[in-house]
Design an enzyme around this catalytic site. Structure first.
Site, short mmCIF file in Angstrom:
data_model
loop_
_atom_site.label_atom_id
_atom_site.label_comp_id
_atom_site.label_asym_id
_atom_site.label_seq_id
_atom_site.Cartn_x
_atom_site.Cartn_y
_atom_site.Cartn_z
N CYS A 71 0.87 -1.18 0.00
CA CYS A 71 0.00 0.00 0.00
C CYS A 71 0.90 1.23 0.00
O CYS A 71 1.73 1.39 0.90
CB CYS A 71 -0.86 -0.04 1.27
SG CYS A 71 -1.86 1.43 1.52
N CYS A 184 -1.13 3.95 -6.41
CA CYS A 184 -1.95 3.27 -5.39
C CYS A 184 -2.14 1.86 -5.92
O CYS A 184 -2.41 1.68 -7.12
CB CYS A 184 -3.30 3.97 -5.25
SG CYS A 184 -4.54 3.03 -4.33
N1 DGL Z 1 -3.92 0.45 -2.00
C1 DGL Z 1 -3.71 1.60 -1.15
C2 DGL Z 1 -2.56 2.43 -1.68
O1 DGL Z 1 -1.74 1.90 -2.40
C3 DGL Z 1 -5.00 2.09 -0.82
C4 DGL Z 1 -5.33 3.34 -0.38
C5 DGL Z 1 -6.56 3.56 0.43
O2 DGL Z 1 -7.01 2.69 1.15
O3 DGL Z 1 -7.01 4.70 0.33
O4 DGL Z 1 -2.38 3.58 -1.37
#
Ligand code: DGL
Length: 260
Positions: A71, A184
């Protein structure tokens, strides 16, 4: 080697999928913290607390040796704290692929899509400034609040998702951006729609392969196609089971856990 991987939801599975396709004999436990998603609109302190809780759980329950923070938002907010707190743990983070994007753009115009929290991170801002100047590249930065929720609900190409992307991408399209960073881990799941909205050839940069290679380097796990990998998936709240199966390309039951 036990590998723990986490994200706020489905996004980190885009990294798990690449790991499963390229590593041999890896034992992976994935936590989707859907109870607290989306992370991108939470405070730094909240994201650090979520990350610590998940890491403690993975160490206590699975004797995890390698942690992959799948993430960008949690990496930006919490990785320094995690490295300090768990100094014996091998930790791999996820950062927007700024370097490949900025160095590869022929038009010298690069779009960056990420959550608000990622775009506000000091390390990200410094690197972006330094690379944009070094390569003389114009950067088009765009936060996409609400896109993670669209992806979590499986509405990847609904009129609402398409219209949100139109709104965010139109200035990049008009300016002639030729390279877009998917900053993301959820966003590769709408790569096709992003390409359609851009309406022409555009190079999308995501980082699941560099992360897989880094896991290999740190853990000593071999790269190979004849994998004998094992994957367990847990979610802290509701999760879209159909999307999990679509991302992985096969059925995989998600179990529920409560992290008190
Ligand atoms: N997959 C996360 C990232 O790479 C998710 C972000 C979120 O939950 O807003 O930032």
């Amino acid at each position: 080697m036990n590998i723990g991987v986490f994200d706020s939801g489905l996004g980190g599975l885009t990294i798990v999928k690449t790991m499963l396709q390229n590593l041999e004999d890896a034992d992976i436990v994935y936590i989707a913290d859907t109870k607290n998603a989306p992370y991108g609109e939470k405070s730094l302190k909240q994201i650090i607390d979520f990350s610590i809780k998940i890491t403690d759980y993975l160490i206590d329950t699975y004797a995890m040796e390698v942690l992959v923070v799948a993430c960008n938002t949690a990496t930006s907010a919490a990785i320094e704290h995690l490295r300090h707190r768990y100094s014996n743990l091998l930790i791999v983070g996820t950062e927007p692929g700024l370097k490949p994007a900025i160095s590869q753009s022929v038009a010298k115009k690069v779009g960056i899509l990420a959550t608000p929290a990622t775009l506000n991170g000091a390390k990200y801002i410094n690197l972006r400034n330094q690379l944009a100047q070094e390569y003389d590249v114009e950067v088009f930065e765009q936060a996409c609040p609400g896109l993670v929720q669209q992806i979590e609900s499986g509405t990847l190409d609904s009129p609402k998702t398409i219209s949100m992307l139109h709104g965010w991408l139109s200035w990049m399209k008009e300016a002639g951006v030729d390279t877009i960073v998917l900053g993301c881990t959820h966003y590769p799941l709408v790569a096709k729609v992003i390409k359609e909205v851009m309406g022409r050839e555009v190079n999308l940069i995501e980082t699941s392969m560099p992360i897989t290679k880094r896991v290999k380097e740190l853990s000593g796990i071999k790269m190979g196609q004849n994998s004998n990998n094992n994957l367990e998936i847990y979610a802290t709240g509701d999760i879209n089971q159909k999307m999990v199966d679509i991302i992985l390309g096969h059925k995989k039951e998600v179990k529920y856990i409560s992290l008190s």
